[in-house]
Design a protein around this motif. Sequence first.
Motif, short mmCIF file in Angstrom:
data_model
loop_
_atom_site.label_atom_id
_atom_site.label_comp_id
_atom_site.label_asym_id
_atom_site.label_seq_id
_atom_site.Cartn_x
_atom_site.Cartn_y
_atom_site.Cartn_z
N ASP A 16 0.53 -1.08 0.01
CA ASP A 16 -0.33 0.00 0.31
C ASP A 16 0.75 0.87 0.14
O ASP A 16 1.90 1.87 1.27
N ASN A 17 1.10 1.48 -1.26
CA ASN A 17 2.13 3.00 -1.03
C ASN A 17 1.46 4.14 -0.14
O ASN A 17 2.75 5.33 -0.01
N ALA A 18 0.53 4.65 -0.54
CA ALA A 18 0.06 5.38 0.54
C ALA A 18 0.21 5.27 1.78
O ALA A 18 0.09 6.44 2.83
N LYS A 19 0.41 4.15 2.73
CA LYS A 19 0.44 3.78 3.79
C LYS A 19 1.75 3.78 3.74
O LYS A 19 2.73 2.80 5.03
#
Length: 128
Positions: A72-75
Amino acid sequence: VQLVESGGGLVQAGGSLRLSCLASGRTFSSYGMGWFRQAPGKEREFVAAIRRSGGSERYADSVKGRFTISRDNAKNTVYLQMNSLKPEDAAVYYCAAARAKLNYSGSSPARVFEYDYWGQGTQVTVSS
């Protein structure tokens, strides 16, 4: 980049664990990510890898069909879902980040030396 693994522990054979690896910094999506493991007296071995944007997952034959890598690149986090665990899966599990663009059609994602940053590891113990 700094990597911190979590989620290891003791589980019975046949059980499941989900490992997480949190990366520091704002450029997580610039790194191909991998999971490796090392059992006592053995060399560090490849488990799974995933490309920068996700997808193109690669797995060691020994875990194929049982483990799933995701990110999860956002996390700033990469995961390793481990199902149907076996005693031979017991090891210290490490996540790693590669700066270079790896060829996921070839063998480079499985090579230890392709990775530039490593976490401290998390212990997975599987009881029979």
